[in-house]
Design a protein around this motif. Sequence first.
Motif, PDB file in Angstrom:
ATOM      1  N   UNK A   1       0.824  -1.237   0.101  1.00 17.15           N
ATOM      2  CA  UNK A   1       0.096  -0.044  -0.187  1.00 17.15           C
ATOM      3  C   UNK A   1       0.756   1.329  -0.005  1.00 17.15           C
ATOM      4  N   UNK A   2       0.581   2.161  -0.967  1.00 13.81           N
ATOM      5  CA  UNK A   2       1.191   3.396  -0.937  1.00 13.81           C
ATOM      6  C   UNK A   2       0.338   4.476  -0.087  1.00 13.81           C
ATOM      7  N   UNK A   3       0.601   4.504   0.994  1.00 17.28           N
ATOM      8  CA  UNK A   3      -0.373   5.197   1.820  1.00 17.28           C
ATOM      9  C   UNK A   3      -0.459   6.619   1.534  1.00 17.28           C
ATOM     10  N   UNK A   4       0.541   7.178   1.175  1.00 17.60           N
ATOM     11  CA  UNK A   4       0.778   8.589   0.793  1.00 17.60           C
ATOM     12  C   UNK A   4       2.012   8.706  -0.304  1.00 17.60           C
ATOM     13  N   UNK A   5       1.977   9.827  -1.122  1.00 12.82           N
ATOM     14  CA  UNK A   5       3.089   9.997  -1.902  1.00 12.82           C
ATOM     15  C   UNK A   5       4.062  11.131  -1.481  1.00 12.82           C
ATOM     16  N   UNK A   6       3.677  11.813  -0.084  1.00 14.76           N
ATOM     17  CA  UNK A   6       4.134  12.886   0.494  1.00 14.76           C
ATOM     18  C   UNK A   6       5.570  12.062   0.983  1.00 14.76           C
ATOM     19  N   UNK A   7       6.877  12.817   0.964  1.00 11.37           N
ATOM     20  CA  UNK A   7       7.895  12.188   1.535  1.00 11.37           C
ATOM     21  C   UNK A   7       9.007  13.172   1.634  1.00 11.37           C
ATOM     22  N   UNK A   8       9.787  13.457   2.667  1.00  9.57           N
ATOM     23  CA  UNK A   8      10.628  14.199   2.785  1.00  9.57           C
ATOM     24  C   UNK A   8      11.816  14.311   1.956  1.00  9.57           C
ATOM     25  N   UNK A   9      12.253  13.183   1.373  1.00 12.96           N
ATOM     26  CA  UNK A   9      13.299  13.008   0.271  1.00 12.96           C
ATOM     27  C   UNK A   9      12.990  13.277  -0.923  1.00 12.96           C
ATOM     28  N   UNK A  10      14.011  13.260  -1.814  1.00 13.56           N
ATOM     29  CA  UNK A  10      13.620  13.729  -3.215  1.00 13.56           C
ATOM     30  C   UNK A  10      14.622  12.822  -4.225  1.00 13.56           C
ATOM     31  N   UNK A  11      14.506  11.626  -3.894  1.00 18.04           N
ATOM     32  CA  UNK A  11      15.265  10.555  -4.676  1.00 18.04           C
ATOM     33  C   UNK A  11      15.077  10.683  -6.100  1.00 18.04           C
ATOM     34  N   UNK A  12      16.089  10.806  -7.011  1.00 19.51           N
ATOM     35  CA  UNK A  12      16.178  10.619  -8.433  1.00 19.51           C
ATOM     36  C   UNK A  12      15.586   9.383  -8.884  1.00 19.51           C
ATOM     37  N   UNK A  13      15.742   8.169  -8.060  1.00 19.62           N
ATOM     38  CA  UNK A  13      15.128   6.912  -8.848  1.00 19.62           C
ATOM     39  C   UNK A  13      13.716   6.406  -7.978  1.00 19.62           C
ATOM     40  N   UNK A  14      13.042   7.444  -7.503  1.00 15.79           N
ATOM     41  CA  UNK A  14      11.734   7.059  -6.887  1.00 15.79           C
ATOM     42  C   UNK A  14      10.963   6.052  -7.842  1.00 15.79           C
ATOM     43  N   UNK A  15      10.222   4.984  -7.492  1.00 14.00           N
ATOM     44  CA  UNK A  15       9.463   4.443  -8.252  1.00 14.00           C
ATOM     45  C   UNK A  15       8.013   4.809  -8.173  1.00 14.00           C
ATOM     46  N   UNK A  16       7.682   5.973  -7.510  1.00 14.34           N
ATOM     47  CA  UNK A  16       6.423   6.676  -7.566  1.00 14.34           C
ATOM     48  C   UNK A  16       6.220   7.151  -9.062  1.00 14.34           C
ATOM     49  N   UNK A  17       4.954   7.267  -9.455  1.00 14.79           N
ATOM     50  CA  UNK A  17       4.733   7.963 -10.632  1.00 14.79           C
ATOM     51  C   UNK A  17       5.214   9.570 -10.726  1.00 14.79           C
ATOM     52  N   UNK A  18       5.597   9.913 -11.821  1.00 15.26           N
ATOM     53  CA  UNK A  18       5.975  11.402 -12.050  1.00 15.26           C
ATOM     54  C   UNK A  18       5.118  12.296 -11.557  1.00 15.26           C
ATOM     55  N   UNK A  19       3.798  11.800 -11.856  1.00 18.70           N
ATOM     56  CA  UNK A  19       2.649  12.899 -11.342  1.00 18.70           C
ATOM     57  C   UNK A  19       2.204  12.333 -10.159  1.00 18.70           C
ATOM     58  N   UNK A  20       2.733  12.813  -9.021  1.00 15.25           N
ATOM     59  CA  UNK A  20       2.383  12.380  -7.639  1.00 15.25           C
ATOM     60  C   UNK A  20       1.010  12.434  -7.227  1.00 15.25           C
ATOM     61  N   UNK A  21       0.489  11.907  -6.353  1.00 14.67           N
ATOM     62  CA  UNK A  21      -0.787  11.992  -6.124  1.00 14.67           C
ATOM     63  C   UNK A  21      -0.878  12.984  -4.684  1.00 14.67           C
ATOM     64  N   UNK A  22      -1.904  13.798  -4.763  1.00 14.34           N
ATOM     65  CA  UNK A  22      -1.763  15.047  -3.848  1.00 14.34           C
ATOM     66  C   UNK A  22      -2.470  14.537  -2.450  1.00 14.34           C
ATOM     67  N   UNK A  23      -1.781  15.143  -1.034  1.00 10.57           N
ATOM     68  CA  UNK A  23      -2.512  14.470  -0.136  1.00 10.57           C
ATOM     69  C   UNK A  23      -3.989  14.901   0.017  1.00 10.57           C
ATOM     70  N   UNK A  24      -4.713  15.604  -0.377  1.00 10.36           N
ATOM     71  CA  UNK A  24      -5.962  15.860  -0.263  1.00 10.36           C
ATOM     72  C   UNK A  24      -6.706  14.813  -0.964  1.00 10.36           C
ATOM     73  N   UNK A  25      -6.025  13.959  -1.928  1.00 13.93           N
ATOM     74  CA  UNK A  25      -7.009  12.953  -2.699  1.00 13.93           C
ATOM     75  C   UNK A  25      -6.663  11.515  -1.934  1.00 13.93           C
ATOM     76  N   UNK A  26      -6.058  11.275  -0.922  1.00 18.89           N
ATOM     77  CA  UNK A  26      -5.475  10.052  -0.463  1.00 18.89           C
ATOM     78  C   UNK A  26      -6.781   9.373   0.432  1.00 18.89           C
ATOM     79  N   UNK A  27      -6.853   8.024   0.378  1.00 19.26           N
ATOM     80  CA  UNK A  27      -7.750   7.375   1.168  1.00 19.26           C
ATOM     81  C   UNK A  27      -7.980   7.752   2.557  1.00 19.26           C
ATOM     82  N   UNK A  28      -9.148   7.685   3.154  1.00 23.76           N
ATOM     83  CA  UNK A  28      -8.939   7.988   4.684  1.00 23.76           C
ATOM     84  C   UNK A  28      -8.707   6.576   5.393  1.00 23.76           C
ATOM     85  N   UNK A  29      -8.451   6.826   6.710  1.00 21.54           N
ATOM     86  CA  UNK A  29      -8.200   5.860   7.433  1.00 21.54           C
ATOM     87  C   UNK A  29      -9.193   4.465   7.614  1.00 21.54           C
ATOM     88  N   UNK A  30     -10.233   4.757   7.531  1.00 24.45           N
ATOM     89  CA  UNK A  30     -11.463   3.671   7.712  1.00 24.45           C
ATOM     90  C   UNK A  30     -11.089   2.934   6.381  1.00 24.45           C
TER      91      UNK A  30
END
Length: 372
Positions: free
Chosen positions: A17-46
């Motif tokens: 589960x990719x719980x969030x795309x927020x991350x303090x790091x900025x790695x050049x090789x991140x496997x996340x999509x280049x179009x990162x998902x914004x925090x407001x669109x994340x699933x809620x905890x329930x």
Amino acid sequence: MTAHTPPPPAPPIGLLVELTHRCPLGCLYCSNPVALERPGNELDGETWKKVFSEAAALGALHVHLSGGEPTARRDIVDLTRHASQSGLYTNLITSGIGVNETRAGELVDAGLDHAQLSFQGADKETNDRLGHYKGSWERKRAFAGYVTKAGLPLTINAVIHRSNIHQVAAIIDLAVELGARRLEVAHTQYYGWALANRAALMPSKAQVDESIAIVQAARARLKGELVIDLVVPDYYARFPKPCAGGWGRVAINVSPTGKALPCHAAESIPGLEFWNVRDHSLSDIWHSNPAFNAFRGTDWMPELCRSCDRREIDWGGCRCQALALTGDARNTDPACHKSPHHERIAAMAMAESESGDGVLRWRSYKTDKVEA
Ligand code: SF4
Ligand code: FES
């Protein structure tokens, strides 16, 4: 004539589960999509809890709590507790940034079973520069200490590329020093941000061969003390990897917004519709989402793979890589030496390994954040 109906798939073994795309790091090789998902669109905890319960009911054994940085979620302890209480083995995949000793203790008390901690290099300067975050070195080392002090198994993960490949031996020493039980020496896989930065990351074949020899020698030397997994680079390989363990065969990924995916890069393949866990149960998705059946098993394979005796070993390799490098996701992964595209991608890798670094695209919500 009756239509051929494939047998129902065995249950998935794991959930990532990719719980969030927020991350303090900025790695050049991140496997996340280049179009990162914004925090407001994340699933809620329930909704995440519903997904964990459904995964356990479906037969999954473990959940990888990943991101971005999963501990950026304020409810990470609550989510970990629910996953654990659902009967899933819980693995936190983290940068270690933002987790102090109190939070680490809360995660352990919530039932966390295992932690996988990334390092970008074997020293402070390399680590902070490649993670694009000053002070990450000290924080990561502290996090490793919290994990081992709590008696939890620790895995160190190091993604290897041209800027740190000379540190493989030192990374192995670091894993031993930190008390890790396992180390993943993972040569960069070129998806997402890594694909965008490929020319800056690609090592030479000679560097790759040397790194493999170092790992093999260390495995023999450290037997019983440290297990070392090695992910070899596709572009110099003879055979492809069984990507994601085979499409729709052992794992489900869920994006921050709830899209269920057969692999982390599946959204790069046009024409597939990925069902959302908000609207469908995980069981429904696993059994009935046409996207999960698109490349499941061997019926979809081109003749080259279909008549090959490795077809149920590597499952034809990686669909996303086939698309990115040949323009068609149904082609044999060009990492395979039998692919008509293989020589071209090996030559491209060699040429890129000799190029300058060019423009770097640090992982960021601002996709124009580049640096010469
Ligand atoms: Fe794997 Fe296909 Fe290559 Fe055979 S031809 S080794 S199945 S990718
Ligand atoms: Fe999608 Fe390999 S990353 S199949």
